[in-house]
Each structure stands twice: as structure tokens, then as C-alpha cells.
Design an enzyme around this catalytic site. Sequence first.
Site, short mmCIF file in Angstrom:
data_model
loop_
_atom_site.label_atom_id
_atom_site.label_comp_id
_atom_site.label_asym_id
_atom_site.label_seq_id
_atom_site.Cartn_x
_atom_site.Cartn_y
_atom_site.Cartn_z
N ASN A 1 51.97 -20.05 -58.09
CA ASN A 1 51.41 -21.40 -58.16
C ASN A 1 51.47 -21.85 -59.62
OD1 ASN A 1 49.85 -23.71 -58.13
ND2 ASN A 1 47.90 -22.62 -57.87
N LYS B 1 50.74 -24.71 -60.88
CA LYS B 1 49.73 -25.70 -61.29
C LYS B 1 50.40 -26.82 -62.10
CE LYS B 1 46.51 -21.90 -61.25
NZ LYS B 1 45.20 -21.37 -61.60
N HIS C 1 43.22 -25.29 -52.61
CA HIS C 1 43.07 -24.46 -53.80
C HIS C 1 41.71 -24.75 -54.44
CE1 HIS C 1 43.64 -22.81 -57.81
NE2 HIS C 1 44.56 -22.05 -57.27
N GLU D 1 40.80 -25.15 -57.39
CA GLU D 1 40.79 -26.19 -58.42
C GLU D 1 40.72 -27.58 -57.79
OE1 GLU D 1 44.23 -24.80 -60.57
OE2 GLU D 1 43.08 -23.05 -61.16
N GLU E 1 41.06 -16.24 -52.44
CA GLU E 1 41.03 -16.40 -53.88
C GLU E 1 39.57 -16.54 -54.33
OE1 GLU E 1 45.05 -17.80 -55.42
OE2 GLU E 1 43.88 -19.59 -55.05
N GLY F 1 42.09 -17.22 -62.95
CA GLY F 1 42.30 -17.61 -64.36
C GLY F 1 41.30 -16.99 -65.32
N SER G 1 43.80 -13.62 -60.91
CA SER G 1 44.18 -12.76 -62.03
C SER G 1 45.04 -11.56 -61.61
CB SER G 1 42.94 -12.30 -62.80
OG SER G 1 42.24 -13.40 -63.32
C1 PEP Z 1 45.70 -19.32 -58.54
O1 PEP Z 1 45.51 -20.36 -59.18
O2 PEP Z 1 46.02 -19.40 -57.35
C2 PEP Z 1 45.50 -18.05 -59.22
C3 PEP Z 1 45.34 -16.97 -58.51
O3 PEP Z 1 45.50 -18.08 -60.62
P1 PEP Z 1 45.48 -16.78 -61.61
O4 PEP Z 1 46.50 -15.82 -61.07
O5 PEP Z 1 45.86 -17.35 -62.93
O6 PEP Z 1 44.10 -16.23 -61.56
#
Ligand code: PEP
Length: 262
Positions: free
Chosen positions: A10, A12, A97, A99, A169, A175, A215
Site C-alpha cells: 500500500n 499511500k 484502511h 487512515e 491491521e 507505521g 510494521s
Molecule cells: C498499512 O498502511 O497498511 C500498513 C500496514 O503500514 P505499515 O506497514 O507502514 O505499518
Amino acid sequence: MMRTPLIAGNWKMHKTIADAVGFVNDLVPRVADIVHTDVLIAPTFVALRDVVRRAEGTRILVAAQDVAAERIEGAFTGEVSAEMIREAGATHVIIGHSERRQYYGETDESVHRKVNAALAAGLEPIVCVGELLDERDEGRAETVVQRQLERAFEGLTASDLSRTICAYEPVWAIGTGRSATPETAEEMHRFIRDNVARIAGTDVAETMRILYGGSAKPDNVLELLSRPDIDGALVGGASLQINLFHKLIEIQESLIKDTDKK
Ligand code: PEP
């Protein structure tokens, strides 16, 4: 039950069109010998068409990062319909998501409408669920995820769900550099699968891919991906760098090869 694992990036709000196409150019030869793992990239809307063109005929699938809840074109400034995404050549779309839930007012209800819009247009939704840190600390992680799942999947047929991917998630892991432990993640993935079984039966639950996100990096992903109910990863930060993303794909691929040998 064999589920083809999926490593999904992803991006973003990162990468220009040129950067996005350049990345795919570099990725194509690196996935030439990948046969057991699906690979997916979700660029920004403006790069979607170019990334699709470059990925054509390769193992790389392309997703949008969001979709309009409205099915029919109309006066919805700034929105992009599922039909338009399909026409651009993407096959998947990330929906819900964290965000989008945190910053753009996405709700369980809009997630539900978007999942329906995606499926109606022939796109495969990647539905994100996950609890906040407070919710986990208060012992409500499962209740929250169950609610998100039930609302997102309400009214879907077994056939719809067989074209749907879920991503767990945990918001506190996205992040932050702090991934869930493999035990915590596996426990929730099992819980999600059990819920899907309750909603749509065990056959659908056993075929649904449930990705871990939060992460995920080459140095923590092996243990996560080794768990029976973790069918791949949705990756933010580490998907932006070709070496890291490629490494994740290789780790997933090597796990399947090892299982084959047994
Ligand atoms: C995501 O935004 O779906 C995500 C898992 O981000 P990160 O891997 O940076 O934690």
C-alpha cells in the site's frame, strides 16, 4: 486448504507516476521466478493506469487504495467509482484502511457500501479491520473487529465473500515500527476466520485470505507468515523500497516452497 499467499504493498500518498512505473520496472524481473505467492501494488489513483500497463502480463496485481461508495456516476466531486477503477485495469481495491477511518470519516457503513460497489463492478475488495490501542488495552479488540467484519460483510453471499480478502491491521501497529507479535496476530486471524465461518460457512472461511498489516518488515515477517491463519501481508512503509518489498515476497515464497517439500 491451500490459500495462495499475497504480499500487497500500500503506497499511500507516495511516489510520482514516474517513480511508480520505475519501481514496477525494477520489480518485474525480480518476481519472474515467483510462482507460489501473489504480489500486489496499490499506487495512487493518478498512477493506476500506468502501473497497470507496466504490470500487464506479469505476476503483479494492481489495486486502488479506495473507491466511491456510490455505484452510479454522478455529482460526487473527488470520488472515483469502482467501474472507473476496473476500466483502468485494476483488479483489487483496499477498503476501510484505518487512515481513511481516522482522517476521512470512513465508517463501518461506508465500508459496507464500498465493498458492495467494488464487488458489483468485479473488483476484489481488500477489507481492512483492526482495533485502536485503547480498545486493545480495554480488552475490546475482538468486539471491535467482530463489529467491523459483521457490518462490512452484511448481506454478502458466499460467492461475494469468496472474492473478498481481509486484512487485519491493528491501528497501533501501523507505521509505528511496533508490529503485533505472531501470537497476537494469529489469535485475531483465527478469530476473524471463525467469524467468517459463522457468517458464510467453513468453506468460504477456509478459502478467504487474511493478511496481516502493521510494521511488517523483512526482520519480523517470517514468524508472522509462518502462522497457519496468516496468508500474507499488507505492507505500507516497507513496500516503498524495492529491496525490502522484494525480500518480503521472497520470504513468503520460501515458506511455501518449504511446505511443498514436506
Ligand atoms: C498499512 O498502511 O497498511 C500498513 C500496514 O503500514 P505499515 O506497514 O507502514 O505499518
